[in-house]
Scaffold this motif. Structure first.
Motif, short mmCIF file in Angstrom:
data_model
loop_
_atom_site.label_atom_id
_atom_site.label_comp_id
_atom_site.label_asym_id
_atom_site.label_seq_id
_atom_site.Cartn_x
_atom_site.Cartn_y
_atom_site.Cartn_z
N LEU A 121 0.68 -1.46 0.29
CA LEU A 121 0.11 -0.22 -0.08
C LEU A 121 1.15 1.25 -0.38
CD1 LEU A 121 -2.22 -2.08 1.77
CD2 LEU A 121 -3.19 -0.61 2.31
N PRO A 122 0.27 2.54 -0.55
CA PRO A 122 0.96 3.56 -0.52
C PRO A 122 0.81 4.10 1.23
CG PRO A 122 -0.92 4.00 -1.42
CD PRO A 122 -0.83 2.49 -1.45
N LEU A 123 2.06 5.06 0.99
CA LEU A 123 2.16 5.75 2.80
C LEU A 123 0.60 6.67 2.98
CD1 LEU A 123 3.30 6.71 4.96
CD2 LEU A 123 4.20 8.97 3.88
N TYR A 124 0.28 6.23 3.51
CA TYR A 124 -1.39 6.95 4.57
C TYR A 124 -1.63 8.06 4.04
CZ TYR A 124 2.05 8.44 8.30
OH TYR A 124 2.66 9.27 8.60
N GLU A 125 -3.35 8.54 3.57
CA GLU A 125 -2.78 10.08 2.89
C GLU A 125 -3.01 11.20 4.05
OE1 GLU A 125 -6.05 10.44 0.80
OE2 GLU A 125 -5.72 8.08 -0.59
N ARG A 128 -4.11 12.31 11.69
CA ARG A 128 -4.18 13.11 13.49
C ARG A 128 -4.23 12.26 14.17
NH1 ARG A 128 -8.99 16.41 11.58
NH2 ARG A 128 -9.50 15.29 9.47
N PHE A 129 -3.59 12.51 15.78
CA PHE A 129 -3.89 12.23 16.92
C PHE A 129 -4.86 13.49 16.87
CE2 PHE A 129 0.64 11.53 16.91
CZ PHE A 129 0.54 9.81 16.11
N ILE A 130 -5.76 12.93 17.49
CA ILE A 130 -7.49 13.39 18.44
C ILE A 130 -7.58 13.08 20.07
CG2 ILE A 130 -9.79 14.32 17.43
CD1 ILE A 130 -9.26 14.19 14.97
N ASP A 131 -8.00 13.65 20.32
CA ASP A 131 -8.04 13.25 21.71
C ASP A 131 -6.77 12.54 21.97
OD1 ASP A 131 -9.73 15.53 22.37
OD2 ASP A 131 -11.26 14.95 21.37
N SER A 132 -7.78 11.03 22.51
CA SER A 132 -6.65 10.05 22.68
C SER A 132 -6.39 9.01 21.73
CB SER A 132 -7.17 8.99 24.54
OG SER A 132 -8.60 9.26 24.30
N TRP A 133 -7.79 9.33 20.71
CA TRP A 133 -7.14 8.20 19.27
C TRP A 133 -7.25 8.74 18.47
CZ3 TRP A 133 -10.72 10.61 16.07
CH2 TRP A 133 -11.70 11.39 16.60
N ILE A 134 -7.24 8.08 17.02
CA ILE A 134 -6.02 8.14 15.72
C ILE A 134 -7.21 7.95 14.77
CG2 ILE A 134 -3.94 7.61 14.92
CD1 ILE A 134 -3.27 5.69 17.25
N TYR A 135 -6.45 8.99 14.04
CA TYR A 135 -7.32 8.99 12.99
C TYR A 135 -6.81 8.62 12.10
CZ TYR A 135 -9.07 10.79 7.87
OH TYR A 135 -9.51 10.51 7.02
N VAL A 136 -7.18 7.91 10.32
CA VAL A 136 -5.96 7.25 9.84
C VAL A 136 -6.99 7.34 8.42
CG1 VAL A 136 -3.98 6.21 9.14
CG2 VAL A 136 -3.92 6.33 11.21
N ASN A 137 -6.02 7.68 7.15
CA ASN A 137 -6.62 7.79 5.78
C ASN A 137 -6.10 6.57 5.03
OD1 ASN A 137 -7.99 7.19 3.26
ND2 ASN A 137 -7.85 9.81 3.34
N VAL A 138 -6.15 5.71 4.51
CA VAL A 138 -5.12 4.56 4.09
C VAL A 138 -6.26 4.50 3.07
CG1 VAL A 138 -4.23 3.83 6.13
CG2 VAL A 138 -6.08 2.49 5.67
N GLY A 139 -7.15 4.36 2.27
CA GLY A 139 -7.68 5.06 1.06
C GLY A 139 -9.03 4.33 1.60
N SER A 140 -9.24 4.56 2.84
CA SER A 140 -10.82 4.06 3.66
C SER A 140 -10.47 4.82 4.64
CB SER A 140 -11.22 2.70 3.78
OG SER A 140 -9.81 1.90 4.80
N HIS A 141 -10.49 5.27 5.21
CA HIS A 141 -11.21 6.22 6.70
C HIS A 141 -11.68 5.87 7.71
CE1 HIS A 141 -11.43 9.80 3.89
NE2 HIS A 141 -11.68 9.14 3.84
N HIS A 142 -10.43 5.47 8.94
CA HIS A 142 -10.36 4.69 10.21
C HIS A 142 -10.08 5.45 11.72
CE1 HIS A 142 -10.67 0.29 8.71
NE2 HIS A 142 -9.77 1.17 7.56
N ILE A 258 8.06 6.46 7.88
CA ILE A 258 7.18 5.50 7.29
C ILE A 258 7.03 5.59 5.94
CG2 ILE A 258 5.40 3.93 6.97
CD1 ILE A 258 4.51 4.80 10.14
N LEU A 259 8.19 5.22 5.20
CA LEU A 259 7.90 4.91 3.63
C LEU A 259 6.31 4.73 2.66
CD1 LEU A 259 11.34 4.77 2.79
CD2 LEU A 259 9.82 7.12 3.07
N GLU A 260 6.65 3.12 3.26
CA GLU A 260 5.51 2.01 2.34
C GLU A 260 4.90 0.68 4.30
OE1 GLU A 260 6.53 -1.32 -0.42
OE2 GLU A 260 6.10 0.82 -1.64
N MET A 261 3.74 0.67 3.55
CA MET A 261 3.40 -0.57 4.40
C MET A 261 2.45 -1.59 3.18
SD MET A 261 1.38 2.38 4.49
CE MET A 261 -0.10 3.26 4.73
N ILE A 262 3.29 -2.74 4.07
CA ILE A 262 2.53 -4.04 3.20
C ILE A 262 1.99 -4.79 4.09
CG2 ILE A 262 2.95 -6.30 2.69
CD1 ILE A 262 6.28 -4.57 1.69
N LEU A 263 0.30 -5.27 3.89
CA LEU A 263 -0.67 -6.47 4.81
C LEU A 263 -0.48 -7.55 4.24
CD1 LEU A 263 -2.96 -6.23 6.13
CD2 LEU A 263 -4.59 -5.71 4.20
#
Length: 267
Positions: A121-125, A128-142, A258-263
């Motif tokens: 997978l390409p690098l996450y788009e 963000r650290f928000i309060d005590s949790w994390i938002y990550v966009n890797v092509g879908s929003h988590h 991080i440059l790249e992620m592999i699942l």
């Protein structure tokens, strides 16, 4: 019209696959997907993959992915891995250098002899650290929540009502991120055994807890590494299905970014 479907699983994440190279249905999949995901003698599928094209000469395969509610255009990590394995079986696509085009986006993949697929997978788009949790966009929003803030043990984690928690809290997360189509991940790292992250995911488009989530696993691995909760670059995650997913993080020469992620997981 009869539509032949195949039943697939990626780390327990359930999909149906349709080979559309001969059927030539163009614009009705968002209408058909809900009925195709309903299965009489099996649990409902959590997504539909539609094969559009395979080019054996350059090891390229093209699929579209749909959620059961008809939404599309997102990245689905476990679905992508199933697509790669399906292309290999359908037309003997090369094992070790496959280009998957999923919903118009290109990914590289390798397939191993024991039905395991590694997807680059390409690098996450965005992260963000928000309060005590994390938002990550890797092509879908988590969003990723360190479950230790609300749960005291692995047994409590397994019994936790994630659907109730999502229903009560997702709107708040949506307001803070300004993202309506969020997936929610609860991740538990046992203080005694820190070699495994246990993961449960409530998925948008399915509106339920799924047996596994590939992009959720990647988002969790990235978020925990960026927050210095874990230091490993090979990260093992155990979803609800109890079928292991592994995320490999490739770093720059300073071991800082991080440059790249592999699942990697079964299909």
């Amino acid at each position: 019209m009869l539509i032949e479907i195949e039943h697939w699983s990626g780390a327990g994440n359930r999909f149906v696959i349709v080979d559309n190279r001969q059927i030539s249905i163009n614009s009705q999949w968002n209408i058909l997907v809900n009925s195709l995901c309903k299965r009489k003698n099996l649990p409902d599928a959590e997504g539909l993959l539609v094969l559009l094209e395979i080019n054996k000469n350059n090891s390229t395969c093209k699929y579209d992915f749909y959620n059961p509610d008809g939404s599309t255009g997102i990245m689905c990590g476990n679905g992508a891995r199933c697509a790669v394995r399906h292309a290999n079986l359908a037309d003997n696509v090369h094992l070790h250098d496959i280009e998957l085009i999923l919903n118009g986006c290109s990914y590289r993949a390798k397939l191993f002899d024991n039905d395991r697929v590694a997807l680059e997978l390409p690098l996450y788009e965005e992260l963000r650290f928000i309060d005590s949790w994390i938002y990550v966009n890797v092509g879908s929003h988590h969003i990723v929540i360190d479950a230790r803030s609300i749960i005291q043990s692995i047994d409590e984690f397994r019994q936790f009502d994630i659907i109730k928690f999502a229903n009560e809290n997702l709107n708040s997360y949506r307001e803070k991120t300004k993202i309506p189509n969020l997936n929610l991940n609860l991740a538990y790292l046992d203080d005694i055994d820190q070699s495994m992250i246990y993961l449960r995911t409530y998925e948008n488009g399915v509106y339920d807890e799924t047996q596994a989530c590939g992009t959720g696993a990647v988002s969790t691995a990235v978020g925990f590494w960026k927050k210095n909760i874990i230091k490993n670059t090979i990260i093992h995650l155990m979803p609800k299905s109890q079928r292991l997913l592994t995320v490999h993080l490739k770093l720059d020469h300073n071991q800082e970014s991080i440059l790249e992620m592999i699942l990697e997981g079964d299909a």
